[in-house]
Design an enzyme around this catalytic site. Structure first.
Site, PDB file in Angstrom:
ATOM      1  N   ARG A 162      16.332  63.301  32.038  1.00 18.02           N
ATOM      2  CA  ARG A 162      15.534  64.235  31.231  1.00 18.02           C
ATOM      3  C   ARG A 162      15.887  65.695  31.511  1.00 18.02           C
ATOM      4  NH1 ARG A 162      10.662  60.925  29.576  1.00 18.02           N
ATOM      5  NH2 ARG A 162       9.626  62.790  28.848  1.00 18.02           N
ATOM      6  N   TYR A 165      16.952  68.461  28.897  1.00 20.22           N
ATOM      7  CA  TYR A 165      15.857  69.011  28.090  1.00 20.22           C
ATOM      8  C   TYR A 165      14.941  69.874  28.963  1.00 20.22           C
ATOM      9  CZ  TYR A 165      11.904  68.925  24.773  1.00 20.22           C
ATOM     10  OH  TYR A 165      10.879  69.265  23.910  1.00 20.22           O
ATOM     11  N   PHE A 211       5.122  53.061  17.869  1.00 20.70           N
ATOM     12  CA  PHE A 211       4.027  52.085  17.841  1.00 20.70           C
ATOM     13  C   PHE A 211       3.532  51.861  16.400  1.00 20.70           C
ATOM     14  CE2 PHE A 211       2.264  52.541  22.504  1.00 20.70           C
ATOM     15  CZ  PHE A 211       3.478  52.085  22.988  1.00 20.70           C
ATOM     16  N   ASP A 293      10.172  59.040  33.925  1.00 24.92           N
ATOM     17  CA  ASP A 293       9.124  59.106  32.895  1.00 24.92           C
ATOM     18  C   ASP A 293       7.847  59.653  33.558  1.00 24.92           C
ATOM     19  OD1 ASP A 293       8.864  57.434  30.021  1.00 24.92           O
ATOM     20  OD2 ASP A 293       6.968  57.893  30.998  1.00 24.92           O
TER      21      ASP A 293
HETATM   22  P1  NAD Z   1      12.534  67.674  15.732  1.00 26.57           P
HETATM   23  O1  NAD Z   1      13.661  66.960  16.404  1.00 26.57           O
HETATM   24  O2  NAD Z   1      11.886  67.009  14.582  1.00 26.57           O
HETATM   25  O3  NAD Z   1      12.970  69.118  15.265  1.00 26.57           O
HETATM   26  C1  NAD Z   1      13.972  69.880  15.900  1.00 26.57           C
HETATM   27  C2  NAD Z   1      14.812  70.546  14.812  1.00 26.57           C
HETATM   28  O4  NAD Z   1      15.831  71.349  15.427  1.00 26.57           O
HETATM   29  C3  NAD Z   1      15.538  69.526  13.919  1.00 26.57           C
HETATM   30  O5  NAD Z   1      15.376  69.869  12.578  1.00 26.57           O
HETATM   31  C4  NAD Z   1      16.987  69.637  14.368  1.00 26.57           C
HETATM   32  O6  NAD Z   1      17.909  69.269  13.368  1.00 26.57           O
HETATM   33  C5  NAD Z   1      17.063  71.098  14.766  1.00 26.57           C
HETATM   34  N1  NAD Z   1      18.145  71.385  15.702  1.00 26.57           N
HETATM   35  C6  NAD Z   1      18.482  70.713  16.820  1.00 26.57           C
HETATM   36  N2  NAD Z   1      19.538  71.295  17.421  1.00 26.57           N
HETATM   37  C7  NAD Z   1      19.873  72.369  16.653  1.00 26.57           C
HETATM   38  C8  NAD Z   1      20.883  73.359  16.728  1.00 26.57           C
HETATM   39  N3  NAD Z   1      21.775  73.369  17.739  1.00 26.57           N
HETATM   40  N4  NAD Z   1      20.939  74.303  15.765  1.00 26.57           N
HETATM   41  C9  NAD Z   1      20.060  74.311  14.741  1.00 26.57           C
HETATM   42  N5  NAD Z   1      19.085  73.387  14.602  1.00 26.57           N
HETATM   43  C10 NAD Z   1      18.994  72.433  15.558  1.00 26.57           C
HETATM   44  O7  NAD Z   1      11.463  67.983  16.883  1.00 26.57           O
HETATM   45  P2  NAD Z   1      10.021  68.648  16.779  1.00 26.57           P
HETATM   46  O8  NAD Z   1       9.054  67.683  17.321  1.00 26.57           O
HETATM   47  O9  NAD Z   1       9.797  69.228  15.450  1.00 26.57           O
HETATM   48  O10 NAD Z   1      10.170  69.808  17.877  1.00 26.57           O
HETATM   49  C11 NAD Z   1      10.353  71.155  17.502  1.00 26.57           C
HETATM   50  C12 NAD Z   1      10.378  72.015  18.763  1.00 26.57           C
HETATM   51  O11 NAD Z   1       9.156  71.874  19.474  1.00 26.57           O
HETATM   52  C13 NAD Z   1      11.501  71.656  19.737  1.00 26.57           C
HETATM   53  O12 NAD Z   1      12.034  72.832  20.286  1.00 26.57           O
HETATM   54  C14 NAD Z   1      10.782  70.853  20.802  1.00 26.57           C
HETATM   55  O13 NAD Z   1      11.427  70.958  22.047  1.00 26.57           O
HETATM   56  C15 NAD Z   1       9.410  71.494  20.811  1.00 26.57           C
HETATM   57  N6  NAD Z   1       8.394  70.553  21.301  1.00 26.57           N
HETATM   58  C16 NAD Z   1       7.936  69.547  20.504  1.00 26.57           C
HETATM   59  C17 NAD Z   1       7.007  68.644  21.007  1.00 26.57           C
HETATM   60  C18 NAD Z   1       6.443  67.533  20.174  1.00 26.57           C
HETATM   61  O14 NAD Z   1       5.661  66.742  20.701  1.00 26.57           O
HETATM   62  N7  NAD Z   1       6.743  67.418  18.914  1.00 26.57           N
HETATM   63  C19 NAD Z   1       6.554  68.774  22.333  1.00 26.57           C
HETATM   64  C20 NAD Z   1       7.065  69.798  23.109  1.00 26.57           C
HETATM   65  C21 NAD Z   1       7.974  70.708  22.586  1.00 26.57           C
HETATM   66  N1  UDP Z   2       6.856  54.879  25.325  1.00 28.36           N
HETATM   67  C1  UDP Z   2       6.580  53.516  25.226  1.00 28.36           C
HETATM   68  N2  UDP Z   2       7.127  52.836  24.188  1.00 28.36           N
HETATM   69  C2  UDP Z   2       7.891  53.418  23.245  1.00 28.36           C
HETATM   70  C3  UDP Z   2       8.152  54.802  23.334  1.00 28.36           C
HETATM   71  C4  UDP Z   2       7.628  55.500  24.406  1.00 28.36           C
HETATM   72  O1  UDP Z   2       5.873  52.949  26.065  1.00 28.36           O
HETATM   73  O2  UDP Z   2       8.334  52.704  22.314  1.00 28.36           O
HETATM   74  C5  UDP Z   2       6.257  55.642  26.437  1.00 28.36           C
HETATM   75  C6  UDP Z   2       7.239  56.473  27.239  1.00 28.36           C
HETATM   76  O3  UDP Z   2       7.808  55.710  28.287  1.00 28.36           O
HETATM   77  C7  UDP Z   2       6.339  57.585  27.754  1.00 28.36           C
HETATM   78  C8  UDP Z   2       5.312  57.762  26.638  1.00 28.36           C
HETATM   79  O4  UDP Z   2       5.360  56.576  25.864  1.00 28.36           O
HETATM   80  O5  UDP Z   2       5.677  57.172  28.926  1.00 28.36           O
HETATM   81  C9  UDP Z   2       5.567  58.963  25.750  1.00 28.36           C
HETATM   82  O6  UDP Z   2       6.906  58.872  25.305  1.00 28.36           O
HETATM   83  P1  UDP Z   2       7.547  59.897  24.261  1.00 28.36           P
HETATM   84  O7  UDP Z   2       8.990  59.571  24.178  1.00 28.36           O
HETATM   85  O8  UDP Z   2       6.762  59.890  23.001  1.00 28.36           O
HETATM   86  O9  UDP Z   2       7.323  61.343  24.880  1.00 28.36           O
HETATM   87  P2  UDP Z   2       7.512  61.974  26.359  1.00 28.36           P
HETATM   88  O10 UDP Z   2       7.874  60.906  27.339  1.00 28.36           O
HETATM   89  O11 UDP Z   2       8.591  62.969  26.191  1.00 28.36           O
HETATM   90  O12 UDP Z   2       6.186  62.549  26.646  1.00 28.36           O
END
Ligand code: NAD
Ligand code: UDP
Length: 331
Positions: A162, A165, A211, A293
């Site tokens: 991880r 990221y 899920f 995780d």
């Molecule tokens: P997502 O994967 O749906 O969206 C990310 C977008 O960025 C996509 O459209 C992808 O094509 C674009 N992208 C990736 N690499 C790129 C690059 N090099 N140049 C231009 N575009 C690029 O994910 P999301 O859930 O919409 O997340 C959006 C942001 O929020 C991310 O930065 C993510 O780290 C952050 N974030 C999301 C969550 C969540 O739960 N959804 C949680 C924590 C942080």
């Molecule tokens: N997870 C799971 N089954 C799945 C996908 C994810 O049990 O099919 C678990 C995963 O191991 C983690 C939690 O769900 O403990 C959240 O996973 P997700 O990938 O959504 O986000 P993150 O781990 O980045 O919070």
């Protein structure tokens, strides 16, 4: 004269329509899950929006309904390369967010976070725009304190699966703070906790979409590990409200600020809810827990409440029902 209007009338009209456009805003990652909702909302509030994406995990489909809006512009661009534009604000969301996607090409994930931040901060510096970074609860790693407060430095493995990221997002935060201190760039750092809702990609591997899709298709529900690990799930509408409030917050409030729903659930509880709300006959099967995780995650949102007057409104049951309806419509 044009249509019976004098030049002065025309200038006044054009001034009025320009005045109705509040701001010009760049959204990187705008074709993704959160980005597409953000573009939609910013346009709805009368802004002009430029959406920039390389379509790695996002898709045109997510924003195709916005293309007919004359104040919306979609540009294919990779944030690891410099980009030049004049805007008032930048929301930097570009980065794959699902573990399977960000682990697919970890070097690229680091480049996207780090070079993307440098390029966007350089742009913000040059044009004096406000810039918001979509950071993550992953900066806390597998946290040793619970719930997580912004002052906690985190417990992150720098060389695990991880790390690309987690560490990429951590260095992006560092860059934001450095550009603020050294170059007076106007920054906002938002630590996003697990967010879900319509327009999540059905195959992106995150737990809520996995899920729901499995339950709707009558497939086994893939529970990684014993399912006792916890997450706190925020509905997308709540998240965006927090994001926009943060961007518009007072100048000297830079964050970082946690935005998430403090209600915490185990993955077993989540699976049971999904099975109940879909009326599915799917069975839960256990699979190996991926390395590193996090065992628990819950935001302390005291800062968001105090500084932004923000707290989530949509609770998990309601948000799940809305998300299930969306997946029913696309499967
Ligand atoms: P997502 O994967 O749906 O969206 C990310 C977008 O960025 C996509 O459209 C992808 O094509 C674009 N992208 C990736 N690499 C790129 C690059 N090099 N140049 C231009 N575009 C690029 O994910 P999301 O859930 O919409 O997340 C959006 C942001 O929020 C991310 O930065 C993510 O780290 C952050 N974030 C999301 C969550 C969540 O739960 N959804 C949680 C924590 C942080
Ligand atoms: N997870 C799971 N089954 C799945 C996908 C994810 O049990 O099919 C678990 C995963 O191991 C983690 C939690 O769900 O403990 C959240 O996973 P997700 O990938 O959504 O986000 P993150 O781990 O980045 O919070």
């Amino acid at each position: 004269m044009f249509l019976g209007l004098s030049a002065r009338d025309l200038i006044t009209l054009s001034d009025k329509s320009e005045a109705m456009i509040k701001k010009k805003i760049l959204v990187t990652g705008g074709a993704g899950f959160l980005g597409s909702h953000l573009c939609e909302r910013l346009l709805g509030e009368g802004n002009e929006v430029v959406c920039l994406d390389n379509y790695f995990t996002g898709q045109k489909q997510n924003v195709v309904h916005l293309l007919s809006n004359p104040y919306f512009e979609l540009i294919r661009h990779d944030v690891t390369m410099p980009f030049y534009i004049e805007v008032d604000e930048i929301y930097n969301l570009a980065c794959p967010a699902s573990p399977i996607h960000y682990q697919y090409n970890p070097i690229k994930t680091v480049k996207t976070s780090v070079m993307g931040a440098i390029n966007m901060l350089g742009l913000a510096k040059r044009i004096k725009a406000r810039i918001l970074q979509a950071s993550t609860s992953e900066v806390y790693g597998d946290p040793e304190i619970h719930p997580q407060v912004e002052s906690y430095w985190g417990h992150v493995n720098p060389i695990g699966i991880r790390s690309c990221y987690d560490e990429g997002k951590r260095i992006a935060e560092t860059l934001f703070v450095n550009y603020h201190q050294q170059n007076k760039v106007r920054i906002k750092i938002m630590r996003i906790f697990n967010t879900y809702g319509p327009r999540m990609h059905p195959n992106d591997g995150r737990v809520v979409s996995n899920f729901i899709v499995q339950a709707l298709k009558g497939q086994d529900i893939t529970m990684y590990g014993d399912g006792l690990q916890s997450r706190s799930f925020c509905y997308v509408d709540d998240l965006l409200e927090g994001m926009i409030r943060l961007m518009n917050s007072r100048e000297d409030f830079t964050g970082p600020v946690n935005i998430g729903n403090p209600n915490e659930f185990t993955m077993l509880e989540l699976a049971e809810k999904v099975i109940l709300f879909t009326g599915s006959k799917s069975k839960i099967i256990h699979m190996p827990l991926p390395a590193d995780d996090p065992t628990q995650r819950q935001p302390d949102i005291t800062v968001a409440k105090r500084e932004l007057g923000w707290e989530p409104k949509v609770m998990l049951d309601e948000g799940l029902v809305r998300t299930i309806d969306y997946f029913k419509s696309i499967i």
